[in-house]
Structure formats: C-alpha cells, structure tokens
Design an enzyme around this catalytic site. Structure first.
Site, short mmCIF file in Angstrom:
data_model
loop_
_atom_site.label_atom_id
_atom_site.label_comp_id
_atom_site.label_asym_id
_atom_site.label_seq_id
_atom_site.Cartn_x
_atom_site.Cartn_y
_atom_site.Cartn_z
N MET A 30 0.85 -1.19 0.00
CA MET A 30 0.00 0.00 0.00
C MET A 30 0.89 1.24 0.00
O MET A 30 0.45 2.34 0.37
CB MET A 30 -0.94 0.00 1.21
N HIS A 37 9.50 -3.52 3.22
CA HIS A 37 9.10 -3.72 1.82
C HIS A 37 10.33 -3.99 0.96
O HIS A 37 10.29 -4.82 0.05
CB HIS A 37 8.39 -2.47 1.27
N GLY A 147 5.05 -10.14 4.15
CA GLY A 147 5.78 -10.08 5.43
C GLY A 147 5.03 -10.83 6.52
O GLY A 147 3.80 -10.90 6.51
N LYS A 149 4.88 -9.97 9.57
CA LYS A 149 4.28 -9.10 10.60
C LYS A 149 2.76 -9.22 10.54
O LYS A 149 2.11 -9.31 11.56
CB LYS A 149 4.71 -7.64 10.40
N VAL A 176 10.97 -7.32 9.54
CA VAL A 176 12.16 -6.45 9.65
C VAL A 176 11.89 -5.48 10.80
O VAL A 176 10.81 -4.89 10.88
CB VAL A 176 12.43 -5.71 8.33
N SER A 185 6.66 -0.62 10.04
CA SER A 185 5.28 -0.53 9.55
C SER A 185 5.08 0.87 9.00
O SER A 185 5.62 1.84 9.53
CB SER A 185 4.31 -0.76 10.72
N ARG A 187 2.55 2.46 9.34
CA ARG A 187 1.80 3.21 10.37
C ARG A 187 2.72 3.79 11.44
O ARG A 187 2.28 4.64 12.22
CB ARG A 187 0.70 2.34 10.98
#
Ligand code: PAF
Length: 283
Positions: A30, A37, A147, A149, A176, A185, A187
């Site tokens: 996103m 990423h 990922g 996460k 990571v 993240s 966020r």
C-alpha cells in the site's frame, strides 16, 4: 522501470512475460515503502526474472472509522525506492480502476478471517483477499511476497491460494525490525517520539513472553504480556493471543509451534506484531 496505471496494460505485459516463460514476482504493497518492503523486493529481484510492485491503498480493506484517507501516500519517494531496488514494473492503479462501481465480488476465507484482527476489523480480510486475488489475476505472478508481521493475513492468503487453485506461490518473509526491536510498519509514520518509545515496548514484551514460555504455561505468559502492555503509556489492547503457527487455532498441549500475536493501539495508531515460539507447549 515502467509505471503502469491500467489493469489491462499490466495484464497484457504480464501475459507476454508468462508466454516468454519469465518468472514473475509480485510484491503487493500500500506504499509508504520502508526497509520491510525493500526486503520483499530484494527477495523477488533475486528469485524472479521480473519484479512487479503494486502500490495501492485499498479502500475496501479499511473500515468506516479507519485511516484510509490519512494513510501516507509518498508516491514520488516510493517510486525512487522501487527504481533504486531494480523493480521492473510499478502498478499504481486508481481506486476506480481497481474497483469500478459495478464491481460486486468479494473473496472470503471463512473462519480464519474472523479471528484476531478480524474481530476488530470487520470485512478487513475480505477486502485484502479480494484485492490480492485481483492482483494475482492481473500479474500472473509465479511468486508473491508477504511479510510475517501481518501473520494472519499471510495464513489467510495461503489458504485462499490453496482453495481457489491460484498458480501463485506465497513466499513468507521475516519481520524487519528497527534496532530498538520495533517492527517496521507504514503506520509507524503516525507515531510521535513519545509514542514511539511506547511502541518499542510491545516488541520487548513479546521477547520476554517468548523467554517466559520456556518455563511457564502459555496462559501465564499471555497474562503477563497483557499486564505489561496495559502498563505502557498511551496503550490500549485489542488482543494478545497465542495461536497455532499453522492454522491459527487456539494453542493446546499438543501445539508444537505457536505465534504470540498482538494488536495494540498507541495513542491513535493501531500496531500489530508477533513472535514465533518453536517448542513443545505445556499448557
Ligand atoms: O499488507 C498490505 O500492505 C496489504 O494488506 C496488501 C497485501 C498490499 C493488500 O492491500
């Protein structure tokens, strides 16, 4: 590197690569790209002949009161990162291009989508599955990189791929983290310095719980983790749960490998993280 905005254009290009027997890698994102990423992109660049990165803030995976509108969209920076990391194609469709008004289809992975984050983000995973299914059909990807996460997302997409016979192989990639332990993240961009200090304590709690589980039962370690996270400044817990590594079912004395997964609000930012516990569980 080519930037593509239209579904039909990418599908045509991807089909040519498929016919040429090029192996196609897809990194769905996103945007607001970070080292997490980049690690997915690097894996694809290494494994595949062609790497496609999609950058699409998917409206149908956000709830009404969630952060769709304020989600970071640093497109120029993201494109520079893709270029630097040898991406071949970046797919940046508009919301209307991906979900024209006439679109009525939704993909659901029943059961798995209602656990953990699904209890708090109604329709979220159906939105994720639908966009990912579309991306697989648009790119003909041989491999897609996700990922760990978003562990529940990973397991749900694996199940969707199996149930719907997609040709795409899912490649799970390690979380990571910053040096502090904070899981990367998009966020994290929302956190102010004080909130960031609070957020770091989430991963520290997970690490402690992993140690505790060596000598304590799962329920005791989870209880302690809840206590520790509750005492973090600005925190509010959505869940702290230990689930089976393979199918996200509740842990039992027969569970061999588990994931301790958390979703925690720090101020107005909802963060998720998890840690894998590989041992015979005593419950
Ligand atoms: O993990 C994400 O960033 C998103 O959920 C994904 C897989 C790109 C689908 O929008």
């Amino acid at each position: 590197m080519k930037i593509i905005k239209k579904v039909s254009e990418l599908q045509k290009i991807a089909l040519k690569h498929l016919v040429n027997k090029d192996e196609i890698g897809l990194v769905p994102t996103m945007g607001a790209l970070h080292e997490g990423h980049i690690s997915l992109i690097s894996k694809s660049v290494k494994n595949d002949d062609i790497t496609i990165v999609s950058i699409f803030v998917n409206p149908i995976q956000f709830g009404q009161n969630e952060d769709y509108l304020k989600y970071p969209r640093p497109l120029e920076k993201d494109l520079a990162i893709c270029k630097k990391n040898h991406v071949n194609y970046v797919f940046v469709p508009s919301a209307e291009e991906m979900f024209p008004r006439a679109n009525r289809t939704r993909v659901e992975v029943k059961g798995l989508q209602d656990l953990l984050c699904g209890r708090f983000r109604i329709n979220h995973f159906s939105g994720v599955d639908t966009v990912v299914a579309k991306l697989f059909n648009i790119t003909f990807a041989d491999r897609a990189y996700f990922g760990m996460k978003d562990f529940q997302q990973l397991r749900i997409i694996e199940k969707m791929v199996k149930d719907l016979n997609f040709r795409t192989k899912i490649v799970p990639c390690e979380i990571v983290r910053e040096k502090s332990g904070l899981a990367l993240s998009s966020r994290n961009f929302y956190l102010n310095p004080e909130e960031k200090e609070s957020a770091v304590l989430i991963s520290k709690t997970l690490k402690l719980a992993k140690e505790e589980i060596k000598v304590k039962s799962f329920s005791a370690a989870v209880k302690n983790a809840v206590k520790r996270i509750s005492s973090i400044k600005n925190s509010r817990i959505d869940y702290v749960e230990a689930v089976d590594f393979n199918d996200l079912s509740p842990v039992s004395k027969n569970t061999k490998k588990a994931v301790l997964a958390v979703a925690v609000w720090i101020g107005k930012t909802r963060l998720i993280d998890n840690i894998i516990i590989s041992k015979i569980v005593r419950e």
